[in-house]
Scaffold this active site. Structure first.
Site, PDB file in Angstrom:
ATOM      1  N   LYS A 125       9.891  -3.315  -2.898  1.00 40.43           N
ATOM      2  CA  LYS A 125       8.600  -2.707  -2.552  1.00 40.43           C
ATOM      3  C   LYS A 125       8.710  -2.087  -1.152  1.00 40.43           C
ATOM      4  CE  LYS A 125       4.159  -2.448  -1.150  1.00 40.43           C
ATOM      5  NZ  LYS A 125       3.663  -2.140   0.204  1.00 40.43           N
ATOM      6  N   HIS A 174       2.249  -5.448  11.934  1.00 38.67           N
ATOM      7  CA  HIS A 174       1.230  -4.964  10.995  1.00 38.67           C
ATOM      8  C   HIS A 174      -0.150  -5.018  11.632  1.00 38.67           C
ATOM      9  CE1 HIS A 174       2.723  -4.977   6.582  1.00 38.67           C
ATOM     10  NE2 HIS A 174       3.493  -4.284   7.369  1.00 38.67           N
ATOM     11  N   ASP A 201       6.819  13.492  -8.395  1.00 39.41           N
ATOM     12  CA  ASP A 201       6.217  12.503  -9.291  1.00 39.41           C
ATOM     13  C   ASP A 201       6.702  11.107  -8.890  1.00 39.41           C
ATOM     14  OD1 ASP A 201       5.526  10.845 -11.383  1.00 39.41           O
ATOM     15  OD2 ASP A 201       6.077  12.266 -12.955  1.00 39.41           O
TER      16      ASP A 201
END
Ligand code: MEV
Length: 428
Positions: free
Chosen positions: A263, A377, A279
């Site tokens: 991921k 983050h 795409d």
């Protein structure tokens, strides 16, 4: 070679200044750059021609990845993504990788696979032999259906037959799509040859569609990073290097970790794929199918320590991208993204995209194996929280800084800081 991707302090500039710096580095007229990406680079009237039932357009932040040097060439990398820290992390990792000479990448020819499924095959061995002995005829037949691709040097290159069950075969038509992603072309080829294939195999034809597991259209990237370039607060370069290699090993032995590891790889990849109007579902499908090709889901990118003590990163991934056709024809923002990249072929684009994936992975593993991912983050998240609380313009950074310092990155804390700022203004 010009160093167009190095812009220390870029993140501190206001947007109009960043645009100016980028336009100058890219030698693009500032007005042209602004006009192309204004309002997401897509007008509602154009959007209405692309899909159905359009009621508007939907924008994402459009940013530039910095410090990328791939095969000795500098790139400013357009990235469209909603997740804080993806662009900063990839740019930061690209800077570290630059210290080891940058990314070294190569890509296969743009071969896509078109599948023609054959059902109720009476004799699989005979059918297979008949199809293979008519390969030239089938290649010619397929090529007659795609004259445009032939003009651009592409075309059907051959075929393969695979037996799936006693009475089911699948024929793979191998199509070199050159600089197009190629989905429509490949589907056209499949439909144009399927009737003849059915006659040769004396059976029913099933599905005729491309495969997104385009494992003949892969890209590979290698990096070597000196430990001195990856040292982090309180951790020596060697400690970080070993931590990254261990984190990579974790992904190799555990599919639960591999999914998250990949991921992180796709964070960078999708951002460039989306910015360039490609795409991303196709790229995602191909990546994950390839990651599972051994029967176990594995990492797409791995790191280890080489015999000179450097961190060695490697990645291999299928990558079906186009620089012509599809949305690139009508989406102004995507067209500008390709102009910013200034790539000459879909293969070159694939090399840059995969490099961004590897950089994202390196940044994630470095953070995870040292101070953890949350601090970075949350630092970036603080800005979104400040905006959500109503901060505007210069207030955003001010509020973000204060809630970060307070260790309370919440909308309530940001509202309180805004209130304090306004009281301070009136009391002076
Ligand atoms: C978050 O978007 C991506 C990471 O979870 C990737 C990883 O764990 O390697 C940080």
């Amino acid at each position: 070679m010009k160093e167009i991707s190095r812009h220390p302090g870029f993140y501190k500039l206001p947007i109009d200044e960043r645009l100016r710096v980028a336009a100058q580095a890219l030698e693009i007229e500032l007005d042209e750059l602004i006009a192309a990406i204004d309002r997401g680079g897509l007008q509602a009237e154009t959007a209405d021609k692309i899909i159905e039932n359009v009621i508007g357009t939907y924008a994402l932040p459009f940013a530039l990845g910095l410090n990328f040097k791939v095969n000795g060439r500098d790139y400013l990398v357009p990235m469209a993504v909603e997740e804080p820290s993806v662009v900063a992390a990839a740019s930061n990792a690209a800077k570290m990788i630059r210290a080891g000479g940058g990314f070294f990448a190569d890509a296969d020819e743009s071969i896509m696979i078109g599948q023609v499924q054959l059902e109720y095959v009476p004799n699989a061995a005979e059918a297979s032999a008949a199809i293979i002995s008519h390969e030239k005829e089938l290649v010619d037949l397929g090529n007659r259906a795609i004259p445009d691709l032939l003009l651009h040097g592409g075309g059907v290159r051959g075929l393969e037959v695979r037996q799936l069950t006693d009475d089911m075969l699948v024929v793979h038509m191998l199509v070199d799509c050159r600089d197009a992603m190629g989905a429509n072309t490949v589907n056209t080829v499949c439909e144009s040859v399927s009737g003849r294939i059915g006659l040769l195999a004396r059976c029913r034809v099933g599905l005729r569609i491309l495969s997104n597991l385009c494992d003949q259209r892969k890209v590979r990237v290698t990096v070597k990073v000196p430990p001195s370039a990856i040292a982090s607060k309180g951790f020596s370069g060697e400690q970080v290097r070993d931590g990254i290699a261990k984190a990579s090993r974790f992904a190799e032995i555990d599919p639960y970790r591999a999914a998250t590891h990949n991921k992180g790889v796709m964070n960078g990849i999708d951002a460039v794929v989306i910015a360039t109007g490609n795409d991303f579902r196709a790229v995602e499908a191909g990546a994950h199918a390839y990651a599972a090709r051994s029967g176990r889901y594995r990492p797409l990118c791995t790191f280890c320590v080489d015999d000179q003590g450097q961190l060695l990163g490697k990645m291999e991934i299928p990558m079906a991208l186009g620089i012509i056709g599809g949305p690139t024809r009508v989406h102004q923002g995507a067209r500008m993204a390709l102009r910013i990249l200034n790539v000459k072929s879909a293969r070159e684009l694939a090399q840059v995209v995969a490099s961004v994936g590897l950089a994202s992975n390196l940044a994630a593993l470095r953070a995870l194996s040292t101070e953890g991912i949350q601090r970075g983050h949350m630092t970036l998240h603080a800005r979104s929280v400040a905006i959500a609380a109503g901060a505007q313009g210069a207030q955003v950074e001010l509020v973000a800084e204060r809630i970060r310092a307070l260790g309370q990155i919440t909308v309530e804390a940001a509202e309180q800081v805004l209130q304090d700022l306004s009281n301070e203004r009136y009391s002076t």
